[in-house]
Write a protein that holds these residues in place. Structure first.
Motif, PDB file in Angstrom:
ATOM      1  N   THR A   1     -11.344  -1.429   0.807  1.00 38.25           N
ATOM      2  CA  THR A   1     -11.483  -1.122  -0.771  1.00 38.25           C
ATOM      3  C   THR A   1     -10.613   0.105  -0.847  1.00 38.25           C
ATOM      4  N   ALA A   2     -10.692   1.029  -0.204  1.00 33.13           N
ATOM      5  CA  ALA A   2      -9.819   2.287  -0.245  1.00 33.13           C
ATOM      6  C   ALA A   2      -8.437   2.030  -0.152  1.00 33.13           C
ATOM      7  N   ILE A   3      -7.955   1.115   0.674  1.00 32.45           N
ATOM      8  CA  ILE A   3      -6.681   0.687   0.654  1.00 32.45           C
ATOM      9  C   ILE A   3      -6.216  -0.208  -0.419  1.00 32.45           C
ATOM     10  N   ARG A   4      -7.233  -1.041  -1.051  1.00 30.80           N
ATOM     11  CA  ARG A   4      -6.842  -1.516  -2.324  1.00 30.80           C
ATOM     12  C   ARG A   4      -6.664  -0.521  -3.518  1.00 30.80           C
ATOM     13  N   ALA A   5      -7.693   0.293  -3.434  1.00 29.18           N
ATOM     14  CA  ALA A   5      -7.574   1.347  -4.542  1.00 29.18           C
ATOM     15  C   ALA A   5      -6.235   2.170  -4.528  1.00 29.18           C
ATOM     16  N   ILE A   6      -5.822   2.651  -3.480  1.00 30.47           N
ATOM     17  CA  ILE A   6      -4.817   3.353  -3.301  1.00 30.47           C
ATOM     18  C   ILE A   6      -3.430   2.759  -3.530  1.00 30.47           C
ATOM     19  N   SER A   7      -3.231   1.404  -3.213  1.00 29.11           N
ATOM     20  CA  SER A   7      -2.188   0.651  -3.644  1.00 29.11           C
ATOM     21  C   SER A   7      -2.111   0.461  -5.213  1.00 29.11           C
TER      22      SER A   7
ATOM     23  N   VAL B   1       0.902  -1.298   0.116  1.00 31.69           N
ATOM     24  CA  VAL B   1       0.107  -0.070  -0.033  1.00 31.69           C
ATOM     25  C   VAL B   1       0.813   1.256  -0.189  1.00 31.69           C
ATOM     26  N   ILE B   2       1.737   1.158   0.949  1.00 32.71           N
ATOM     27  CA  ILE B   2       2.491   2.659   0.892  1.00 32.71           C
ATOM     28  C   ILE B   2       3.956   2.464   0.149  1.00 32.71           C
TER      29      ILE B   2
ATOM     30  N   ILE C   1      -5.432   6.900   4.891  1.00 33.28           N
ATOM     31  CA  ILE C   1      -5.363   5.363   4.278  1.00 33.28           C
ATOM     32  C   ILE C   1      -3.977   5.018   4.674  1.00 33.28           C
ATOM     33  N   PHE C   2      -2.979   5.731   4.482  1.00 31.40           N
ATOM     34  CA  PHE C   2      -1.602   5.294   4.910  1.00 31.40           C
ATOM     35  C   PHE C   2      -1.572   4.983   6.422  1.00 31.40           C
ATOM     36  N   LEU C   3      -2.247   6.002   7.364  1.00 32.04           N
ATOM     37  CA  LEU C   3      -1.999   5.733   8.657  1.00 32.04           C
ATOM     38  C   LEU C   3      -2.978   4.584   9.218  1.00 32.04           C
ATOM     39  N   VAL C   4      -4.030   4.347   8.632  1.00 32.86           N
ATOM     40  CA  VAL C   4      -4.944   3.239   8.849  1.00 32.86           C
ATOM     41  C   VAL C   4      -3.918   1.961   8.627  1.00 32.86           C
ATOM     42  N   THR C   5      -3.272   1.841   7.370  1.00 34.68           N
ATOM     43  CA  THR C   5      -2.713   0.756   6.713  1.00 34.68           C
ATOM     44  C   THR C   5      -1.504   0.555   7.783  1.00 34.68           C
TER      45      THR C   5
END
Lengths: 288, 440
Positions: free
Chosen positions: A169-175, A36-37, A191-195
């Protein structure tokens, strides 16, 4: 039966399977972060060390029930993961990958030194040992079985989270595309923080399982950090399913190789396989 | 004579007196000669809790005690303590720093054989004096022809021989088997320390006709020993001879229990096996009846068997150790404290005084000659053994030929000496009693 089939070989294969479960769980969080990041947390195993100390202190020193202490351990490492992103990774997100790597390498040494100062050099443990699980002539380790089941559950849970929830879904999308998603209203920093918190939480979960099997000391990360990283690379950095399968392959080399030859040869064979694969598929075994 | 004159004369005298006092103090300070010691141990990292930090405390106690007694022949000891961080490259860097920047006269200490082997060679090549307190690998000195490296400590071949001799002497009476019928497995961390002890085990046990069913090494940082345990379950040894550090020993014991490995006896060889309190903390009653081969912890010896006065030295050492490390029973104090202290005490009370008096100083040549003349009889050190170094031209030159380990066993929460028979404080519990987790 024993004349045609070595029961101890079967035991070795099964032990490899259980070791694979443990390694798979450890690689899960590291792969999530990278996927992700796009940053490798070289200090990932040191976060696990922090989690192990947390469980020890809450359970042994403060007298909390073990399960509650483990929950606290997971929470603390999840917070540490978020803090790591906020204070260390975020400022270098746009920097060269080597700089990002060096920064997390610095955190590795910082955490080791800080743990030595804070907790001392003495080895600590929960003082719990488990009897064997005996099936016929074969014996298994109960903590390893727990780790194996947890790894499977963790993988399933992660799959469900990433596919069935909005944030997943947002995590997958941003990755997949970190430049387009902000245009669609997704806040990448959040999203990065949550991940990062999620990756930290997975490190904490790994800590809960390791603390049942290993002594805690500031250098414990050295036993698991390199091997976890290699597994992630073997499966394809950022590819969670790939890392998961690679952990089982790697563990079988260690276990069965160590059974047929001297135990160190198991590692030699595993690393030779890794080197060979890097020539053949440098992007990782399971990356398309 | 007015007040101003009086004050002037008085003040002038006072000033002269003050200058004289300062000058005398400086002169006296300049006259106070120093022996610069570079003390290297692992105060952090995995080896620290495996006995290195304890040995460091022992060495520091010896240095402090000598200085409190006025030093050695007009010299004060000035120690610089360096942390090898349980890493060989750091140990070597620290050694170089101590020699080149701190300009130390002697480098001493060193816990890990993996550090000791390269350090000894480099020290000798530079013709600097190296005094090894704790590291045991025979490979440090064997066939190396080193001239400036001395080790009063027991060496690994002796560790290996002690456990096999102990087994041979007890096999028939305790296990009901002739030594040749005894199945023995040797497992070890594969650094110079473990490998050295294991080859001593193998050579001696085979020479006594024992049946060696498995000999295998592993990395001390290995995260998994399950295949080794599976192989041990298949080989079914009566006795396991194990040499390791700390995390690997506890990992082995934990996984052995989880995989149902059983034995009649397990004999450990120093390092992690010398840390009884840690073993008991991790394994509780399961740590009962573990054997440990090591140079004896001085506090376990009867002072009457030693040269008069040594008992008091041991008491003082223990007092200083327990002041530093609280809440520890006396018989839980690891033998590494004695190793750190005893070898230092031998250097400070025997070798250095002779180097100064007979050879005129503390240069490496004087220290080398003085070491070669060391002749302390058995009972002349707090750990009981005597000291005489193998001379140049012999395979183990620089090694103490009078050192000897003992076999200890943890019985009823106490540490007992069970071998050699001449100084044993308890009969060995062999085999493991029925009901013990690891008993067959």
């Amino acid at each position: 039966m024993s004349e045609v089939f070595d029961i101890f070989l079967l035991e070795s294969v099964l032990n490899g399977l259980l070791l694979g479960g443990l390694l798979a769980l450890l690689s899960l969080g590291l792969n999530l972060i990278f996927g992700v990041i796009d940053v490798v947390w070289i200090c990932y195993a040191e976060l696990i060390m922090v989690g192990m100390y947390a469980v020890y202190y809450f359970h042994v020193v403060f007298g909390w029930p073990l399960l509650l202490a483990m929950l606290m351990g997971i929470l603390i490492v999840a917070m540490a993961g978020a803090a790591l992103h906020y204070f260390v990774i975020r400022p270098v997100l746009a920097a060269e990958p080597i700089n990002q790597l060096l920064v997390t390498g610095g955190v590795l040494f910082f955490l080791q030194a800080a743990a030595t100062l804070a907790f001392g050099i003495e080895f600590k443990n929960l003082g719990v040992t488990f009897p064997p699980i005996v099936v016929g002539d074969i014996s298994f380790s109960m903590p390893r079985l727990i780790a194996f089941v947890t790894a499977l559950a963790g993988m399933l849970g992660m799959y469900l989270f990433l596919t069935r929830t909005y944030i997943g879904t947002a995590i997958r999308a941003i990755s997949q595309d970190r430049t387009i998603m902000p245009l669609m209203g997704v806040n990448p920093n959040r999203i990065f923080l949550v991940t990062s918190a999620l990756g930290g939480g997975l490190a904490g979960l790994g800590a809960c399982l390791l603390v049942l099997q290993y002594d805690i000391h500031p250098a414990i990360g050295l036993s698991f950090g390199p091997i976890t990283f290699l597994i992630c690379v073997l499966g394809g950095l950022g590819n969670m399913v790939g890392g998961f399968i690679a952990a089982f392959i790697f563990a079988q080399f260690i276990s069965v190789g160590g059974f047929f030859f001297a135990i160190e040869w198991g590692y030699v064979i595993a690393f030779l396989f890794f080197i060979g694969m890097m020539f053949w598929r440098p992007q990782g075994l399971f990356t398309k | 004579m007015n007040h101003r004159d009086t004050c002037g004369r008085f003040c002038a005298r006072a000033l002269v007196a003050a200058i004289a006092a300062v000058g005398f103090a400086s002169f006296a300070h300049a006259q106070q000669k120093e022996i610069k010691l570079g003390v290297i141990y692992d105060y952090t990292g995995a080896f620290a809790a495996g006995g290195s930090a304890a040995a460091g405390i022992g060495t520091k106690a010896a240095i402090d005690m000598i200085n409190e007694r006025g030093g050695i022949e007009g010299y004060k000891l000035k120690a610089t303590y360096a942390d090898a961080q349980s890493k060989a490259e750091v140990a070597i860097n620290e050694m170089t720093r101590l020699l080149d920047q701190e300009k130390v006269d002697i480098v001493m200490g060193v816990f890990s054989s993996a550090h000791c082997v390269p350090m000894a060679q480099q020290m000798d090549a530079r013709k600097k004096f190296f005094w090894a307190n704790v590291c045991v690998a025979s490979a440090v000195l064997k066939d190396k022809k080193l001239q400036y490296v001395f080790r009063p400590q027991v060496h690994s071949d002796q560790f290996g021989e002690a456990s096999c001799t102990f087994l041979q002497e007890n096999a028939k009476a305790k296990l009901g088997k002739e030594a040749k019928d005894l199945k023995v497995a040797v497992i070890y961390e594969d650094g110079p320390y473990g490998a050295g002890v294991a080859s001593g085990n193998e050579a001696k046990c085979k020479s006594l006709g024992m049946n060696m069913v498995l000999k295998e090494g592993y990395a001390a940082t290995s995260p998994d020993l399950s295949s080794l345990i599976t192989k041990l379950r298949r080989a079914q040894p009566d006795v396991i001879l194990h040499t390791g550090y700390n995390p690997d020993i506890t990992l082995f014991w934990r996984q052995a229990k989880e995989q149902g490995l059983k034995w009649s006896a397990l004999i450990g060889h120093g390092a992690g096996y010398g840390q009884y309190d840690k073993l008991r903390e991790a394994f509780g009653k399961d740590a009962e009846f573990i054997y440990n081969v090591d140079p004896v912890a001085a506090q376990l010896l009867d002072p009457k068997s030693l040269k008069p006065g040594l008992g008091d030295i041991t008491k003082e050492m223990i007092k200083r150790y327990t002041a530093e490390i609280k809440d520890r029973k006396v018989d839980e104090i690891p033998p590494h404290v004695s190793m750190g202290f005893n070898q230092s005490w031998i250097l400070f009370t025997d070798v250095i005084p002779r180097a100064i008096k007979k050879y005129g100083g503390i240069d490496p040549e004087a220290l080398r000659k003085a070491s070669l003349e060391t002749d302390i009889p058995v009972g002349g050190t707090i750990q009981g053994y005597g000291v005489k170094f193998f001379p140049p031209g012999t395979p183990m030159s620089g090694q103490n030929e009078r050192s000897s380990p003992v076999v200890m066993q943890y019985i009823g929460g106490d540490t007992k000496i069970v071998w050699p028979a001449a100084i044993k404080t308890a009969d060995p519990v062999l085999p493991l009693p029925k009901g013990h987790t690891y008993a067959r």
